[in-house]
Enzyme design. Structure first.
Site, PDB file in Angstrom:
ATOM      1  N   TRP A 106      68.340 -35.983  60.760  1.00 10.11           N
ATOM      2  CA  TRP A 106      69.182 -34.938  61.362  1.00 10.11           C
ATOM      3  C   TRP A 106      69.257 -35.078  62.870  1.00 10.11           C
ATOM      4  O   TRP A 106      70.321 -34.895  63.468  1.00 10.11           O
ATOM      5  CB  TRP A 106      68.711 -33.543  60.970  1.00 10.11           C
ATOM      6  CG  TRP A 106      68.912 -33.247  59.511  1.00 10.11           C
ATOM      7  CD1 TRP A 106      67.950 -32.931  58.598  1.00 10.11           C
ATOM      8  CD2 TRP A 106      70.148 -33.255  58.783  1.00 10.11           C
ATOM      9  NE1 TRP A 106      68.502 -32.742  57.358  1.00 10.11           N
ATOM     10  CE2 TRP A 106      69.849 -32.933  57.443  1.00 10.11           C
ATOM     11  CE3 TRP A 106      71.483 -33.507  59.136  1.00 10.11           C
ATOM     12  CZ2 TRP A 106      70.826 -32.844  56.450  1.00 10.11           C
ATOM     13  CZ3 TRP A 106      72.457 -33.430  58.156  1.00 10.11           C
ATOM     14  CH2 TRP A 106      72.132 -33.102  56.828  1.00 10.11           C
ATOM     15  N   ASP A 174      67.608 -27.487  66.712  1.00 14.46           N
ATOM     16  CA  ASP A 174      68.060 -27.274  65.343  1.00 14.46           C
ATOM     17  C   ASP A 174      66.877 -26.669  64.593  1.00 14.46           C
ATOM     18  O   ASP A 174      65.830 -27.316  64.464  1.00 14.46           O
ATOM     19  CB  ASP A 174      68.454 -28.647  64.765  1.00 14.46           C
ATOM     20  CG  ASP A 174      68.949 -28.577  63.323  1.00 14.46           C
ATOM     21  OD1 ASP A 174      68.847 -27.512  62.698  1.00 14.46           O
ATOM     22  OD2 ASP A 174      69.431 -29.622  62.834  1.00 14.46           O
ATOM     23  N   LYS A 198      68.853 -22.555  54.059  1.00 10.81           N
ATOM     24  CA  LYS A 198      67.450 -22.870  53.789  1.00 10.81           C
ATOM     25  C   LYS A 198      66.586 -21.609  53.786  1.00 10.81           C
ATOM     26  O   LYS A 198      65.951 -21.313  52.800  1.00 10.81           O
ATOM     27  CB  LYS A 198      66.911 -23.872  54.811  1.00 10.81           C
ATOM     28  CG  LYS A 198      67.252 -25.319  54.463  1.00 10.81           C
ATOM     29  CD  LYS A 198      68.371 -25.889  55.260  1.00 10.81           C
ATOM     30  CE  LYS A 198      68.839 -27.222  54.711  1.00 10.81           C
ATOM     31  NZ  LYS A 198      69.306 -28.111  55.762  1.00 10.81           N
TER      32      LYS A 198
HETATM   33  C1  LIG Z   1      70.123 -29.036  56.238  1.00 10.00           C
HETATM   34  C2  LIG Z   1      70.001 -29.411  57.645  1.00 10.00           C
HETATM   35  C3  LIG Z   1      71.129 -29.773  58.404  1.00 10.00           C
HETATM   36  C4  LIG Z   1      72.521 -29.819  57.834  1.00 10.00           C
HETATM   37  O1  LIG Z   1      72.996 -28.550  57.723  1.00 10.00           O
HETATM   38  P1  LIG Z   1      74.512 -28.248  57.306  1.00 10.00           P
HETATM   39  O2  LIG Z   1      74.520 -26.752  57.374  1.00 10.00           O
HETATM   40  O3  LIG Z   1      74.705 -28.805  55.936  1.00 10.00           O
HETATM   41  O4  LIG Z   1      75.405 -28.880  58.306  1.00 10.00           O
HETATM   42  C5  LIG Z   1      70.945 -30.097  59.731  1.00 10.00           C
HETATM   43  N1  LIG Z   1      69.722 -30.060  60.294  1.00 10.00           N
HETATM   44  C6  LIG Z   1      68.617 -29.732  59.592  1.00 10.00           C
HETATM   45  C7  LIG Z   1      67.285 -29.718  60.263  1.00 10.00           C
HETATM   46  C8  LIG Z   1      68.726 -29.396  58.246  1.00 10.00           C
HETATM   47  O5  LIG Z   1      67.644 -29.074  57.543  1.00 10.00           O
END
Ligand SMILES: *Cc1c(COP(=O)(O)O)cnc(C)c1O
Length: 366
Positions: A106, A174, A198
């Protein structure tokens, strides 16, 4: 029968939340409508929206000089929005410097996307050891427009155990897979963002928490939908927000507050993770590939010790299949890294972790 769902996302939601949503499906709060049917500008929806924002502010301790935005496009769109809004120049391709620490798939994606708008510098990486640790974070440089980290690495199962001090350079993170899993000092960050699917609710809503001084720097060419200033000025209602998702996040936050908030869930999360790592560290068949100080509380990859690659794949496929038959679902590792992974977000009860360990003990014996 409900299963124990170890999916990395979209992932399990608390049962009381689903029950409340079901009870309100046709008539929410005596309005005679489903939340799905409400105008986002109506007096019926307003209190729902406001409750979600105020609960998030309360539970995360978000100071008044930060805006909370409910957007769409997932965490992935923030990979573009962050650099467009705070690093891109008025001439496309002539952006400022953006510093990244590469701790997994990511963060790598975020850096690659940012490189379209900013001069990306990857200052540290743990790629040399398959991302099994968090590297030392070098200091920010005075000209950095921002400094980006991925606080919890969902795929490889690592987590930053201390927040780097970037001085006056805005730290951006993030937090998709760890939001509200343990206390976090929001004031250390310029921007925090998370896809909801999540730890917050269903897919479709992205939460952005942004310090006010970082709003209003988008270049002239930035599309309206990608501008923080427009979304902030319109209270996340420049266009139709993901209303039902925002409502569901509100129910999840209410549930979390009822449990005692972030401190209480963090204690539970540590108990769950300790239980599972402890089992892995003593198992003769399974092990954790992640270095101890950096192990995630939310996503726990594990692999079998089998030497023979073909046998290993076969054994792991059998494990995932038999676990699913036993009501323990979505345990396959990410398609890019293989092995297995148990995602144990806030909504996973400790009983689910115990059931998984019992299953693994039995599998190990056979
Ligand atoms: C799941 C995830 C993403 C992707 O998220 P989307 O909402 O599908 O764009 C990005 N960064 C992390 C750390 C994730 O766990």
């Amino acid at each position: 029968m409900r299963v124990y769902n170890f999916s990395p996302g979209p992932s399990a939601l608390p049962l009381p939340v689903l029950e409340k949503a079901a009870a309100q499906m046709q008539d929410a709060n005596g309005t005679g409508q489903s939340v799905m049917e409400m105008s986002h500008r109506s007096k019926d929806f307003k209190p729902i929206f406001e409750k979600t924002e105020s609960l998030l502010r309360e539970l995360m301790g978000i100071p008044a000089n930060y805006k909370v935005l409910f957007l769409q496009g997932g965490a992935s769109l923030q990979f573009s929005m962050v650099p467009i809004n705070i690093a891109a120049g008025d001439v496309p391709g002539k952006g400022k410097t953006a510093a990244f620490v590469d701790t997994g798939i990511w963060s790598d994606k975020a850096a690659k996307e940012a490189a379209k708008y900013a001069a990306v510098e990857v200052r540290a990486s743990s790629r040399d050891k398959s991302y099994s640790y968090i590297p030392e974070a070098p200091s920010a440089k005075p000209d950095d427009a921002y400094y980006h980290i991925t606080l919890n690495n969902t795929i490889v199962g690592t987590r930053w155990n201390k927040i780097p001090d970037t001085g006056s350079v805005p730290l951006v993170s993030d937090i998709s897979s760890c939001i509200l899993s343990e206390p976090l000092d929001v004031t250390k960050f310029g921007i925090l963002y998370a896809g909801a699917q999540k730890n917050l609710g269903p897919a479709g809503t992205t939460v952005v928490i942004i310090r006010e001084d970082l709003i209003g720097h988008a270049p002239v060419w930035a599309p309206a939908m990608l501008r923080y200033d427009i979304h902030a000025a319109e209270g996340s209602m420049y266009n139709t927000p993901p209303c039902y998702g925002i409502y569901m996040i509100g129910l999840v936050l209410e549930w979390l507050k009822g449990l005692g908030g972030v401190t209480a869930i963090a204690k539970l999360n540590r108990e769950k993770a300790e239980l599972f790592y402890n089992y892995l560290d003593n198992s003769k068949l399974f092990y954790s590939p992640v270095e101890k100080p950096y192990r995630s509380l939310m996503n726990i990859p594990f692999i079998t010790r089998t030497e023979d690659a073909a046998k290993k794949d076969e054994l792991e496929a059998r494990f995932v299949k038999e676990a699913a038959a036993a009501g323990l679902v979505n345990l396959a590792g990410h398609r890019l890294v293989g092995g297995m992974r148990a995602s144990i977000y806030n909504a996973m009860p400790i009983d689910g972790v115990q059931a998984l360990i019992r299953f693994m003990e039995k599998f190990e014996k056979n």
